[in-house]
Write a protein that holds these residues in place. Sequence first.
Motif, mmCIF file in Angstrom:
data_model
loop_
_atom_site.group_PDB
_atom_site.id
_atom_site.type_symbol
_atom_site.label_atom_id
_atom_site.label_comp_id
_atom_site.label_asym_id
_atom_site.label_seq_id
_atom_site.Cartn_x
_atom_site.Cartn_y
_atom_site.Cartn_z
ATOM 1 N N VAL A 150 47.794 42.371 30.608
ATOM 2 C CA VAL A 150 46.763 42.582 29.584
ATOM 3 C C VAL A 150 46.236 41.237 29.087
ATOM 4 O O VAL A 150 45.029 41.049 28.934
ATOM 5 C CB VAL A 150 47.306 43.438 28.415
ATOM 6 C CG1 VAL A 150 46.359 43.419 27.224
ATOM 7 C CG2 VAL A 150 47.547 44.868 28.875
ATOM 8 N N ALA A 151 47.132 40.285 28.861
ATOM 9 C CA ALA A 151 46.716 38.961 28.383
ATOM 10 C C ALA A 151 45.860 38.229 29.415
ATOM 11 O O ALA A 151 45.067 37.363 29.054
ATOM 12 C CB ALA A 151 47.945 38.126 28.030
ATOM 13 N N ASN A 152 46.007 38.585 30.686
ATOM 14 C CA ASN A 152 45.256 37.942 31.770
ATOM 15 C C ASN A 152 44.256 38.896 32.404
ATOM 16 O O ASN A 152 43.938 38.762 33.582
ATOM 17 C CB ASN A 152 46.233 37.432 32.835
ATOM 18 C CG ASN A 152 47.048 36.279 32.363
ATOM 19 O OD1 ASN A 152 46.573 35.163 32.303
ATOM 20 N ND2 ASN A 152 48.290 36.540 31.985
ATOM 21 N N GLN A 153 43.737 39.835 31.628
ATOM 22 C CA GLN A 153 42.898 40.878 32.207
ATOM 23 C C GLN A 153 41.568 40.390 32.754
ATOM 24 O O GLN A 153 40.897 41.119 33.471
ATOM 25 C CB GLN A 153 42.698 42.026 31.230
ATOM 26 C CG GLN A 153 41.970 41.687 29.960
ATOM 27 C CD GLN A 153 41.968 42.887 29.033
ATOM 28 O OE1 GLN A 153 41.402 43.918 29.355
ATOM 29 N NE2 GLN A 153 42.600 42.746 27.894
ATOM 30 N N ASP A 154 41.209 39.162 32.482
ATOM 31 C CA ASP A 154 39.952 38.633 33.014
ATOM 32 C C ASP A 154 40.159 37.847 34.303
ATOM 33 O O ASP A 154 39.258 37.148 34.758
ATOM 34 C CB ASP A 154 39.254 37.758 31.975
ATOM 35 C CG ASP A 154 40.027 36.495 31.643
ATOM 36 O OD1 ASP A 154 41.262 36.474 31.831
ATOM 37 O OD2 ASP A 154 39.398 35.516 31.197
ATOM 38 N N LYS A 155 41.362 37.973 34.921
ATOM 39 C CA LYS A 155 41.589 37.273 36.177
ATOM 40 C C LYS A 155 42.652 37.967 37.004
ATOM 41 O O LYS A 155 43.442 38.762 36.499
ATOM 42 C CB LYS A 155 41.979 35.821 35.936
ATOM 43 C CG LYS A 155 43.288 35.615 35.210
ATOM 44 C CD LYS A 155 43.540 34.125 35.032
ATOM 45 C CE LYS A 155 44.751 33.863 34.177
ATOM 46 N NZ LYS A 155 44.982 32.435 34.041
ATOM 47 N N PHE A 156 42.651 37.664 38.288
ATOM 48 C CA PHE A 156 43.678 38.136 39.198
ATOM 49 C C PHE A 156 44.838 37.153 39.156
ATOM 50 O O PHE A 156 44.617 35.945 39.147
ATOM 51 C CB PHE A 156 43.135 38.201 40.633
ATOM 52 C CG PHE A 156 42.239 39.376 40.886
ATOM 53 C CD1 PHE A 156 42.772 40.590 41.281
ATOM 54 C CD2 PHE A 156 40.869 39.267 40.732
ATOM 55 C CE1 PHE A 156 41.951 41.679 41.523
ATOM 56 C CE2 PHE A 156 40.036 40.350 40.974
ATOM 57 C CZ PHE A 156 40.588 41.558 41.373
ATOM 58 N N ILE A 157 46.068 37.668 39.135
ATOM 59 C CA ILE A 157 47.246 36.799 39.164
ATOM 60 C C ILE A 157 48.199 37.281 40.263
ATOM 61 O O ILE A 157 48.245 38.463 40.584
ATOM 62 C CB ILE A 157 47.971 36.708 37.801
ATOM 63 C CG1 ILE A 157 48.472 38.064 37.327
ATOM 64 C CG2 ILE A 157 47.087 36.080 36.755
ATOM 65 C CD1 ILE A 157 49.322 37.978 36.063
ATOM 66 N N SER A 158 48.928 36.345 40.814
ATOM 67 C CA SER A 158 49.853 36.668 41.895
ATOM 68 C C SER A 158 51.162 37.217 41.341
ATOM 69 O O SER A 158 51.502 37.001 40.174
ATOM 70 C CB SER A 158 50.138 35.414 42.727
ATOM 71 O OG SER A 158 50.865 34.475 41.953
ATOM 72 N N ALA A 159 51.916 37.894 42.198
ATOM 73 C CA ALA A 159 53.241 38.385 41.818
ATOM 74 C C ALA A 159 54.143 37.200 41.475
ATOM 75 O O ALA A 159 54.961 37.286 40.554
ATOM 76 C CB ALA A 159 53.843 39.213 42.948
#
Length: 137
Positions: A29-38
């Motif tokens: 949710v805190a990074n909802q404006d980007k894709f993040i890796s596992a």
Amino acid sequence: MLAENILKHLKKEGYKFTNRRKLMVEILVANQDKFISAKTLCKEVQQMYPNVSWDTIYRTLALLLENGVIEKREFGEKGSKFRLVCHHHHHHHVVCLSCGKTKILDKCPMTFIDTVFDDFQVVEHRFELYGYCNACI
């Protein structure tokens, strides 16, 4: 989308969440404006829970994917990355290949492409532009 709403929805569907899994949802949710890796997600969870297993990370990602909470994209050699599903109006994304940041592209190219096909009916499409944001250039 708030973490508590996601967790309430999944609880209603019969899923239990440990504190580690709750933290994963909060990070997404805190990074909802980007894709993040596992891997990035795991490193962030490990700051609070150093012994979190990769199984927990991947099982939770699979659960969230299966329930339509997150989406997954392939970034070539950089592997898969995840982000919350956008529940906005129909739109597409511009995605930074370095940091994973996304921006919404409101114009849909299908308005132009749809007129080209007179013998083919498109029922679904995905359109994303990949490049580098100004911070990563």
